[in-house]
Design a protein around this motif. Sequence first.
Motif, PDB file in Angstrom:
ATOM      1  N   ASN A 198       0.843  -1.193   0.000  1.00  0.00           N
ATOM      2  CA  ASN A 198       0.000   0.000   0.000  1.00  0.00           C
ATOM      3  C   ASN A 198       0.876   1.240   0.000  1.00  0.00           C
ATOM      4  O   ASN A 198       1.832   1.347   0.780  1.00  0.00           O
ATOM      5  CB  ASN A 198      -0.920   0.022   1.229  1.00  0.00           C
ATOM      6  CG  ASN A 198      -2.014  -1.023   1.141  1.00  0.00           C
ATOM      7  OD1 ASN A 198      -2.473  -1.376   0.054  1.00  0.00           O
ATOM      8  ND2 ASN A 198      -2.443  -1.531   2.287  1.00  0.00           N
ATOM      9  N   GLN A 221      -3.112  -0.341  -8.728  1.00  0.00           N
ATOM     10  CA  GLN A 221      -4.030  -1.302  -9.329  1.00  0.00           C
ATOM     11  C   GLN A 221      -5.322  -0.667  -9.820  1.00  0.00           C
ATOM     12  O   GLN A 221      -5.919  -1.146 -10.783  1.00  0.00           O
ATOM     13  CB  GLN A 221      -4.333  -2.420  -8.320  1.00  0.00           C
ATOM     14  CG  GLN A 221      -3.117  -3.282  -7.987  1.00  0.00           C
ATOM     15  CD  GLN A 221      -3.453  -4.437  -7.063  1.00  0.00           C
ATOM     16  OE1 GLN A 221      -4.575  -4.550  -6.576  1.00  0.00           O
ATOM     17  NE2 GLN A 221      -2.487  -5.311  -6.811  1.00  0.00           N
ATOM     18  N   ASN A 222      -5.759   0.423  -9.198  1.00  0.00           N
ATOM     19  CA  ASN A 222      -7.063   0.980  -9.572  1.00  0.00           C
ATOM     20  C   ASN A 222      -7.021   1.781 -10.868  1.00  0.00           C
ATOM     21  O   ASN A 222      -8.009   1.841 -11.611  1.00  0.00           O
ATOM     22  CB  ASN A 222      -7.619   1.846  -8.440  1.00  0.00           C
ATOM     23  CG  ASN A 222      -6.751   3.058  -8.168  1.00  0.00           C
ATOM     24  OD1 ASN A 222      -5.566   3.072  -8.480  1.00  0.00           O
ATOM     25  ND2 ASN A 222      -7.348   4.070  -7.578  1.00  0.00           N
ATOM     26  N   ASN A 223      -5.860   2.410 -11.185  1.00  0.00           N
ATOM     27  CA  ASN A 223      -5.815   3.251 -12.385  1.00  0.00           C
ATOM     28  C   ASN A 223      -4.556   3.035 -13.228  1.00  0.00           C
ATOM     29  O   ASN A 223      -4.341   3.768 -14.196  1.00  0.00           O
ATOM     30  CB  ASN A 223      -5.927   4.731 -11.998  1.00  0.00           C
ATOM     31  CG  ASN A 223      -4.817   5.163 -11.047  1.00  0.00           C
ATOM     32  OD1 ASN A 223      -3.888   4.401 -10.751  1.00  0.00           O
ATOM     33  ND2 ASN A 223      -4.914   6.385 -10.565  1.00  0.00           N
ATOM     34  N   GLN A 234      -3.335   3.260  -1.151  1.00  0.00           N
ATOM     35  CA  GLN A 234      -3.899   2.468  -2.235  1.00  0.00           C
ATOM     36  C   GLN A 234      -2.974   1.300  -2.566  1.00  0.00           C
ATOM     37  O   GLN A 234      -1.753   1.404  -2.445  1.00  0.00           O
ATOM     38  CB  GLN A 234      -4.104   3.342  -3.480  1.00  0.00           C
ATOM     39  CG  GLN A 234      -5.039   4.516  -3.247  1.00  0.00           C
ATOM     40  CD  GLN A 234      -5.337   5.273  -4.530  1.00  0.00           C
ATOM     41  OE1 GLN A 234      -5.403   4.689  -5.611  1.00  0.00           O
ATOM     42  NE2 GLN A 234      -5.538   6.586  -4.413  1.00  0.00           N
ATOM     43  N   LYS A 235      -3.589   0.204  -3.016  1.00  0.00           N
ATOM     44  CA  LYS A 235      -2.828  -1.006  -3.305  1.00  0.00           C
ATOM     45  C   LYS A 235      -2.110  -0.855  -4.639  1.00  0.00           C
ATOM     46  O   LYS A 235      -2.674  -0.362  -5.619  1.00  0.00           O
ATOM     47  CB  LYS A 235      -3.742  -2.231  -3.338  1.00  0.00           C
ATOM     48  CG  LYS A 235      -2.988  -3.555  -3.582  1.00  0.00           C
ATOM     49  CD  LYS A 235      -3.885  -4.763  -3.343  1.00  0.00           C
ATOM     50  CE  LYS A 235      -4.221  -4.908  -1.861  1.00  0.00           C
ATOM     51  NZ  LYS A 235      -4.948  -6.175  -1.595  1.00  0.00           N
ATOM     52  N   CYS A 236      -0.854  -1.291  -4.667  1.00  0.00           N
ATOM     53  CA  CYS A 236      -0.084  -1.263  -5.906  1.00  0.00           C
ATOM     54  C   CYS A 236       0.877  -2.437  -5.915  1.00  0.00           C
ATOM     55  O   CYS A 236       0.995  -3.186  -4.936  1.00  0.00           O
ATOM     56  CB  CYS A 236       0.673   0.057  -6.059  1.00  0.00           C
ATOM     57  SG  CYS A 236       1.781   0.433  -4.702  1.00  0.00           S
TER      58      CYS A 236
END
Length: 349
Positions: A291, A316-318, A299-301
């Motif tokens: 994170n 991961q989200n964008n 945010q998770k990456c």
Amino acid sequence: MEVDEMETRILELHSVERAESDEERGDGGESMSASPWKSVPSTNETPRKKNSSDSLRALKEAVVVLTRLPEYKISALRPPTPEQFYSEDESLSSSDSDMESEPEVSEPAAVIISSAFAHCSEEITKVRPDLPDEDVKVDMMVLARRRHMRWQRGKMVEIITREDGRLKYKVSFKEKGKSLVSGHHIAFDTTPRLEQLYVGARVVVKCNDRKFRSAILAELPSRKNRLRFLVFLDDHVPVYVGLPLLHLVCRPLEDVSESIPDGPHKCFMRRYLKDWPCPHLIHYTAGQTLNVELNGVQQKCEVQVVDSSLIQVVFQNNQHKEWIHRGSIRLEHMARFLELQAAHEDDSD
């Protein structure tokens, strides 16, 4: 005995014992070497002569471990080599390292490493060299700050001495306009000499977009960082650069962190310079998830690349990519570590 020699000795012992076992069973039974688990030799065991069956049995029981271990734990059991020490995935077995594992985190566990960054004083110095200040003259080309994180090339047109003795410098910019600035807001337009640079130096960096931004020098070239300079821009972005992209600030403040606006990055740089040459870094491997703070939210990456003191992550989200320092306060692991460290210091007072 070296680990490689120990592993060779173990393989020889397994071959002898397997041949004896096959003769006794007569069924060609499965040997230990066919196991998918890697045997981890004990570096503390002293080998004995081959012709003693008791010694063979004792040695086998001491060195064979039927436990799945993460790769970083296996490498930690091996004595460090120069190749391991200067690899991208920093060796956890370095004798200069002091490791602490954070509790209750996903596998592989985050490991905080506090290690001397280099082996010679020229690579780790954070003391400003005792060199005479270079002259700042009228009509010389300089880089001057127009506003935060925006520096431009211009010509020195006047040097003004105030009543209190302070000097002010009037700069006429190539892109129109003039500014009256202090000595810590102008930088030489020339490339500095190596002997002028040190960890903590105030510099201006020419970035990929051809714009000039202020920064603090955080690493000098060494084998460990592939002979590059690491700088932290004033917005906390870390960048590895070559010498031609650096410009020394003409008259830096005694406390270089005072040049940085108040905020988390200012606190980070103060701690970083205090800890140098043993900054806290987190050991990561490519493919590992973690994170990272982005726009005020963890945010998770995923780690894509490990490059010396930096990691490149993709969110991961964008699918946003960026480089993060392995000691950055944006990392959840580091933020938790610092909280625990602060709590421990409070308890010790």
